[in-house]
Write an enzyme that holds these catalytic residues in place. Structure first.
Site, PDB file in Angstrom:
ATOM      1  N   GLY A   1       2.777  -4.742  24.986  1.00 18.21           N
ATOM      2  CA  GLY A   1       1.517  -5.343  24.527  1.00 18.21           C
ATOM      3  C   GLY A   1       0.873  -4.350  23.576  1.00 18.21           C
ATOM      4  N   LYS A   2       0.458  -4.845  22.401  1.00 17.44           N
ATOM      5  CA  LYS A   2      -0.023  -3.900  21.376  1.00 17.44           C
ATOM      6  C   LYS A   2      -1.230  -3.096  21.860  1.00 17.44           C
ATOM      7  CE  LYS A   2       1.783  -6.787  17.702  1.00 17.44           C
ATOM      8  NZ  LYS A   2       3.062  -6.086  17.628  1.00 17.44           N
TER       9      LYS A   2
ATOM     10  N   LEU B   1       4.054   2.117   6.155  1.00 15.38           N
ATOM     11  CA  LEU B   1       5.208   1.687   5.370  1.00 15.38           C
ATOM     12  C   LEU B   1       6.528   2.064   6.033  1.00 15.38           C
ATOM     13  CD1 LEU B   1       3.715   2.752   1.896  1.00 15.38           C
ATOM     14  CD2 LEU B   1       3.773   0.447   2.881  1.00 15.38           C
TER      15      LEU B   1
ATOM     16  N   GLY C   1       6.679   6.128   5.202  1.00 11.96           N
ATOM     17  CA  GLY C   1       5.468   6.868   5.572  1.00 11.96           C
ATOM     18  C   GLY C   1       4.206   6.022   5.532  1.00 11.96           C
TER      19      GLY C   1
ATOM     20  N   ALA D   1       6.871  -0.788  18.888  1.00 13.32           N
ATOM     21  CA  ALA D   1       5.681   0.006  19.230  1.00 13.32           C
ATOM     22  C   ALA D   1       5.491   1.257  18.370  1.00 13.32           C
ATOM     23  CB  ALA D   1       5.650   0.395  20.717  1.00 13.32           C
ATOM     24  N   ALA D   2       6.256   1.391  17.285  1.00 12.06           N
ATOM     25  CA  ALA D   2       6.032   2.545  16.398  1.00 12.06           C
ATOM     26  C   ALA D   2       4.631   2.454  15.783  1.00 12.06           C
ATOM     27  CB  ALA D   2       7.090   2.593  15.304  1.00 12.06           C
TER      28      ALA D   2
ATOM     29  N   ASP E   1       2.062   0.887  17.046  1.00  9.35           N
ATOM     30  CA  ASP E   1       1.068   1.111  18.114  1.00  9.35           C
ATOM     31  C   ASP E   1       0.943   2.604  18.404  1.00  9.35           C
ATOM     32  OD1 ASP E   1       0.992  -1.662  18.324  1.00  9.35           O
ATOM     33  OD2 ASP E   1       2.533  -1.694  19.881  1.00  9.35           O
TER      34      ASP E   1
HETATM   35  O1  RIB Z   1       4.015  -3.750  18.983  1.00 10.49           O
HETATM   36  C1  RIB Z   1       4.973  -3.930  19.984  1.00 10.49           C
HETATM   37  C2  RIB Z   1       4.478  -4.899  21.007  1.00 10.49           C
HETATM   38  O2  RIB Z   1       4.323  -6.162  20.411  1.00 10.49           O
HETATM   39  C3  RIB Z   1       5.407  -5.125  22.166  1.00 10.49           C
HETATM   40  O3  RIB Z   1       5.215  -4.220  23.220  1.00 10.49           O
HETATM   41  C4  RIB Z   1       5.133  -6.564  22.547  1.00 10.49           C
HETATM   42  O4  RIB Z   1       4.542  -6.730  23.798  1.00 10.49           O
HETATM   43  C5  RIB Z   1       4.262  -7.133  21.434  1.00 10.49           C
HETATM   44  O5  RIB Z   1       2.958  -7.184  21.809  1.00 10.49           O
END
Ligand code: RIB
Length: 308
Positions: free
Chosen positions: A39-40, A222, A226, A250-251, A253
């Site tokens: 989840g973001k 990007l 970068g 999740a990079a 996030d």
């Molecule tokens: O940004 C990655 C996330 O997007 C994942 O963990 C997924 O749950 C979605 O929300």
């Protein structure tokens, strides 16, 4: 140190590795099914806390096993999850994620309880918060995100919006933001341009056009090119740290959580972006969302190796 408040989503990620992402109507064989907290919103909260921030999260989960697991994952990362409300009659959010060998992914979410996060949930979350840093994303209802940005501005907190998943946004929201941090797809959609890649040469002009939509600073994320930062004083490229990608989930996030953690400590914007680039690079070397987010020690060690 300033406090950090994350308002957003919690999902249980159902992850399958595959050699090739399927085309529409195609079935492909995958392997290594795992469930991983994601989840973001929750990913950004875990990243900010693992990287040294004092973090509180507001969100909604169902009264089910996934909801309990996701809330525990936040607590064990050091996030105050007291404002994550278990909600009756609705399932916890889930994400179906396919990860290709090169690290690229496809994600579909079923928002479930995340869709019930409402403006009334924000007042207790903002209690005693003061002028900290607020992290927002778009996996919660847009009215709630708008209300959060308004509240944050009223109390002179700093707001960082990750406009993901990509969506067109009202000017009233964009004008209330300190930082807007789109990736390539999100940036092009916000500008009404067709989807595609952004060349580094085009980044300054696109960044300026995004700035005209209202935020104080735009950070274009990007990927392996970068980040490009644009505000009234600065237009500057921050190269990515080269790593071998295993999974890019999740990079973005991790980048936002790290950015907030460094700014909360009093870091300058260039310091915070460099720190966020390093944390995001490390996250793509490991599989999964929260499972891939590095610790503060790991990022500090990585940065001193890079500078040696
Ligand atoms: O940004 C990655 C996330 O997007 C994942 O963990 C997924 O749950 C979605 O929300």
């Amino acid at each position: 140190m300033k406090p950090i408040l994350v308002i957003g989503s919690l999902n249980m990620d159902f992850v399958v590795q595959t050699d090739k992402l399927p085309l529409p109507g195609e079935t492909v064989k995958g392997r290594d099914f795992r469930t991983i907290p994601g989840g973001k919103g929750a990913n950004q909260a875990v990243a900010a806390a693992r990287l040294g921030g004092r973090v509180r999260m507001a969100g909604r989960v169902g009264q089910d096993e996934f909801g309990r697991t996701l809330t525990e994952a936040l607590s064990s990362a050091g996030v105050d999850a007291g404002q994550v409300r278990p909600t009756a009659g609705v399932a916890t959010g889930v994400a179906l994620i396919l990860v290709e060998r090169e690290g690229q992914n496809q994600i579909t979410i079923a928002a479930g309880a995340n869709d019930l996060l409402e403006a009334a949930d924000l007042e207790p979350a903002f209690q005693d918060f003061g002028q900290g840093i607020v992290l927002l994303q778009l996996e919660s209802p847009l009215q709630t995100v708008e209300a959060a940005a308004r509240l944050a501005r009223r109390q002179e907190a700093t707001t960082i919006l990750d406009p993901a998943p990509a969506a067109a946004l009202p000017p009233t929201l964009l004008r209330n933001l300190d930082f807007l941090t789109p990736n390539e797809t999100e940036a092009l959609l916000l500008l009404g341009e067709p989807p595609g890649e952004i060349r580094l040469d085009d980044a300054p002009a696109l960044g300026r056009r995004l700035l005209e939509l209202g935020p104080d600073t735009v950070i274009l994320k990007l990927g392996d090119k970068g980040a490009w930062v644009v505000n009234r004083r600065l237009s500057r490229h921050f190269p990515a740290y080269p790593v071998k990608a295993a999974d890019t989930t999740a990079a973005g996030d991790t980048f936002n959580g790290a950015l907030a953690a460094c700014l909360a400590e009093g870091g300058t914007l260039p310091q915070a972006i460099d720190f966020a680039n390093a944390a995001a690079a490390l996250s793509v070397t490991r599989a999964g969302a929260q499972a891939s987010i590095p610790s503060r020690r790991r990022v500090d060690r990585f940065l001193s190796e890079q500078r040696a």
